[in-house]
Design a protein around this motif. Structure first.
Motif, short mmCIF file in Angstrom:
data_model
loop_
_atom_site.label_atom_id
_atom_site.label_comp_id
_atom_site.label_asym_id
_atom_site.label_seq_id
_atom_site.Cartn_x
_atom_site.Cartn_y
_atom_site.Cartn_z
N ASN A 214 0.82 -1.20 0.00
CA ASN A 214 0.00 0.00 0.00
C ASN A 214 0.84 1.24 0.00
N THR A 238 -3.89 -2.14 -10.06
CA THR A 238 -4.21 -1.74 -8.68
C THR A 238 -3.04 -0.98 -8.06
N GLN A 246 0.23 8.33 -5.30
CA GLN A 246 1.18 8.73 -4.25
C GLN A 246 2.30 9.59 -4.83
N LEU A 270 -9.52 4.00 -9.91
CA LEU A 270 -8.67 4.11 -8.73
C LEU A 270 -7.70 5.27 -8.84
N THR B 116 -10.25 -3.72 -5.20
CA THR B 116 -9.83 -2.52 -4.48
C THR B 116 -10.73 -1.35 -4.89
N THR B 117 -11.12 -0.55 -3.93
CA THR B 117 -11.92 0.64 -4.21
C THR B 117 -11.11 1.85 -3.75
N SER B 118 -11.35 2.99 -4.40
CA SER B 118 -10.57 4.16 -3.99
C SER B 118 -11.46 5.21 -3.35
N GLN B 121 -11.24 12.02 -4.38
CA GLN B 121 -10.33 13.07 -3.93
C GLN B 121 -11.12 14.11 -3.14
N ILE B 207 -7.57 7.26 2.71
CA ILE B 207 -7.35 8.52 1.99
C ILE B 207 -5.89 8.63 1.55
N PHE B 209 -3.43 6.22 1.09
CA PHE B 209 -3.00 5.26 0.07
C PHE B 209 -4.01 5.14 -1.05
N ASN B 210 -5.17 5.77 -0.87
CA ASN B 210 -6.20 5.76 -1.87
C ASN B 210 -6.65 4.37 -2.28
N ALA B 211 -6.68 3.46 -1.36
CA ALA B 211 -7.10 2.12 -1.71
C ALA B 211 -7.66 1.41 -0.48
N PHE B 213 -9.56 -2.35 0.50
CA PHE B 213 -9.94 -3.67 0.00
C PHE B 213 -10.18 -4.60 1.17
#
Lengths: 380, 290
Positions: A214, A238, A246, A270, B116-118, B121, B207, B209-211, B213
């Motif tokens: 991550n 992903t 990032q 994403l 994975t969901t984000s 922003q 927020i 790592f924006n991911a 799951f």
């Protein structure tokens, strides 16, 4: 004494029951064998990499549905037996063994990840069951044996073509490479770096990560210190989306380059703004005006309520190539299917025309796509 | 680059610390390693996402909403999975905890699917130059929110009456009960507080790592557990220290050794601590009650 007699009776009864049910089952399966053609899939349906396996299974499902709705193969319907590999090498090997010895499948589509395919393929090959992987791009997969085919672009081919494109067409000079530590990532990285060297360029920095990571802050900080123009990410969408996000958060402005692992609507979802301008190689483009492509996209959307990704498209084509071979062979004998598969030439699939080389690797067109205004656009 | 990596490490470490606090608090009171804690963190990340997506909530509301939902979840887990096992062997509760952990992660896979969901922003990233390094407003926000929550927890535990009751229960449950403290209520409260912190950690990580799951709780939970052991399990300042130390160690490991060692570093630290100083950095020596 009374007890003993009871025991004998019970065991006799049990034996009779077992024998009868055993017979019944055997009779049923052999009857089914005549009526349907069984095709198995092996891929992760759960776990971290499930999204690739589910797409692959869905793609095969669409192909089988299409054929079954138009009457099946020579009047016989196809049944699909999906197996979950959990993205694990041992599980993939077990699943393949089960499909062959218990389910008596005629052929297998799979496995999905390169690592698990390298574990599963020898089992299928030794048993003489044709196996087509629609996504295992690592070197060595088709070399396992004559029964192993693959319907995707080899890592070496796509990474080399993109490196050349980046240097010659995009006039980029300073590269960084960030790759995932598995067969796929390593192969992409090796070829990309080698091709750069052949063009008298050297990557400024080569960093790696592990799938499922991550936090990429440490790698991005290291790369940013070398001030590259572009980062080649050898990995899947992903992680690519997270890396792009990032990097943006850390104020690193570069062009991201990648391979076919980037191609998924999820990359846009994403990545958002951060993946704008990303350039990558792909074997499938869902906005292709081609009639068959649009038919597939519509069917997929109707059934699964989402856009198909490259995994689904290549799996669909793999299934169609297999079905074509079974039709031509006119039998479900694995050896006959293998012989027909090997003859596949210029098969008009939705991922371009496909031929198999002598050792079962696909020769396909390579597309280069770019993210523009939140959508994929074909630039070559 | 050293300073930049240090900032990266502290940001990562503050999220570990938030999760580690829940482990340490629960262990302090009922001597149970709550293996479902990582999954509470994951559920927190998802509920935060739901708040943002459905109600268009801002970051503060998302964190608050996730914290409240996970407080309830934490209390519920304790009621269903641990309280009926009170008095039975500690191993049964541990196995129950693992069961809850698997149940929660598969439940989320069933509901949301494995992908994975984000997070959308929520605000514009602004970078500030600090000497040779850059720090983003998001990193500052994560550090500040973590710090506020940890200070709040410290105040609750040290300065309030319930805090005093919690400390009493940690020392000796029977004596606490004799003093008129409802031990059951205090245990529920401990689960609620710990889960709320994990939820906040989940939203912040989501927020940053924006991911998010369904399996994200597994590794984060293990890391936070290592952090708690490193700091001395049962010790609240220890969990904070352990979390920060682990985050920094991991980032430096990737920066100066190799990314393949990221997880190895966390768990080597765990093993080393258990071998050399089993009570952790700030832990008190364990006294077996006779």
């Amino acid at each position: 004494m009374q007890k003993l007699r009871k025991l004998v009776w019970i065991s006799l009864l049990l034996m009779v029951v077992l024998v009868f049910t055993g017979c019944g089952q055997q009779g049923e399966t052999s009857k089914q064998d005549e009526e349907t053609i069984k095709i198995g899939t092996v891929g992760p349906l759960s776990g971290d990499t499930a999204t690739y396996g589910v797409s692959t299974k869905n793609g095969v499902e669409i192909a089988i549905e299409e054929i079954n709705n138009s009457g099946g193969i020579n009047g016989k319907k196809i049944t699909l037996i999906p197996q979950d590999s959990k993205g694990d090498q041992a599980e993939a090997a077990n699943a393949t063994q089960k499909l062959i010895s218990q389910d008596n499948v005629s052929a297998i589509i799979g496995a999905v990840l390169s690592s698990e395919t390298l574990a599963a393929a020898p089992i299928a090959n030794d048993a003489g069951i044709p196996m087509i992987s629609s996504s295992a791009t690592a070197p060595g997969v088709p070399d396992v044996g004559p029964f192993i085919f693959r319907n995707c672009i080899a890592d070496q081919v796509q990474a080399a073509q993109l490196a050349e494109y980046a240097v010659k067409e995009l006039n980029l000079d300073k590269f960084a490479v960030l790759y995932t530590k598995n067969d796929y990532g390593e192969a992409l990285k090796d070829t990309f770096v080698e091709t750069l060297k052949s063009l008298d360029k050297e990557p400024l920095v080569v960093e790696s990560y592990v799938d499922g990571d991550n936090d990429f802050s440490a790698q991005i900080t290291k790369i940013a210190a070398q001030k590259p123009q572009a980062i080649y990410v050898g990995g899947y969408y992903t992680e690519a989306a997270k890396i792009a996000q990032q990097a943006k958060q850390k104020g690193l402005e570069v062009i991201f380059l990648g391979g076919d692992g980037f191609y998924s609507p999820k990359l846009l979802e994403l990545g958002g703004d951060a993946v704008e301008g990303v350039i990558f190689t792909a074997g499938f483009y869902d906005k292709d005006p081609d009639e068959n492509v649009q038919k597939f996209v519509a069917a997929y959307k109707a059934k699964f309520n989402e856009d198909p990704d490259m995994f689904a498209a290549q799996a669909y084509d793999a299934a169609m190539i297999l079905i074509e071979a079974i039709k031509k062979a006119g039998t479900t004998d694995p050896a006959a299917i293998q012989a027909e598969l090997a003859k596949t030439k210029d098969f008009p699939g939705i991922t371009g025309k496909t031929s198999f080389t002598e050792n079962g690797d696909a020769v396909k067109d390579i597309l280069i796509l770019k993210v523009e205004n939140g959508a994929f656009k074909r630039i070559r | 680059m050293f300073l930049q990596q240090l900032i990266n490490g502290i940001t990562l470490g503050s999220t570990y610390a938030l999760i580690a606090l829940g482990y340490t608090m629960v262990y302090g009171i009922i001597q149970l390693i709550n293996f479902a804690h990582g999954e509470v963190y994951m559920v927190g990340a998802f509920t935060g996402l739901i708040f943002v997506n459905m109600f268009g909530a801002n970051i503060a509301l998302a964190i608050l909403g996730a914290m409240i939902c996970c407080m309830l979840l934490g209390v519920l887990i304790e009621r269903i999975a641990y309280r009926p096992l009170q008095g039975s062997s500690r191993l049964s509760a541990l196995i129950s905890a693992i069961g809850v952990s698997i149940f929660l992660s598969t439940l989320v896979v069933l509901i949301r699917g494995p992908q994975t969901t984000s997070y959308p922003q929520m605000f514009k990233i602004v970078l500030y130059q600090v000497g040779p390094a850059k720090i983003s407003n998001l990193q500052i926000l994560i550090m500040i929110i973590s710090a506020i929550l940890m200070i709040a927890l410290h105040l609750i535990v040290q300065k309030t009456k319930v805090g005093k009751a919690m400390r009493a229960c940690a020392q000796d449950q029977d004596a606490a009960r004799l003093m008129g403290i409802s031990v059951e209520k205090i245990i529920s409260l401990t689960f609620a507080l710990g889960s709320a912190l994990a939820a906040a950690g989940g939203v912040l990580v989501g927020i940053y790592f924006n991911a998010v799951f369904p399996t994200m709780g597994m590794m984060a939970g293990m890391k936070a557990f290592s952090a708690a052991v490193l700091g001395g399990i049962g010790s609240i300042p220890g969990a904070v220290l352990g979390g920060l130390f682990l985050g920094i160690a991991e980032v430096f490991g990737v920066a100066y050794l190799s990314s393949s060692y990221r997880d190895a570093i966390a768990f080597s630290i765990l093993i080393l601590v258990l071998l050399i100083k089993p009570t952790g950095l700030l832990g008190k020596p364990i006294q077996k009650k006779v």
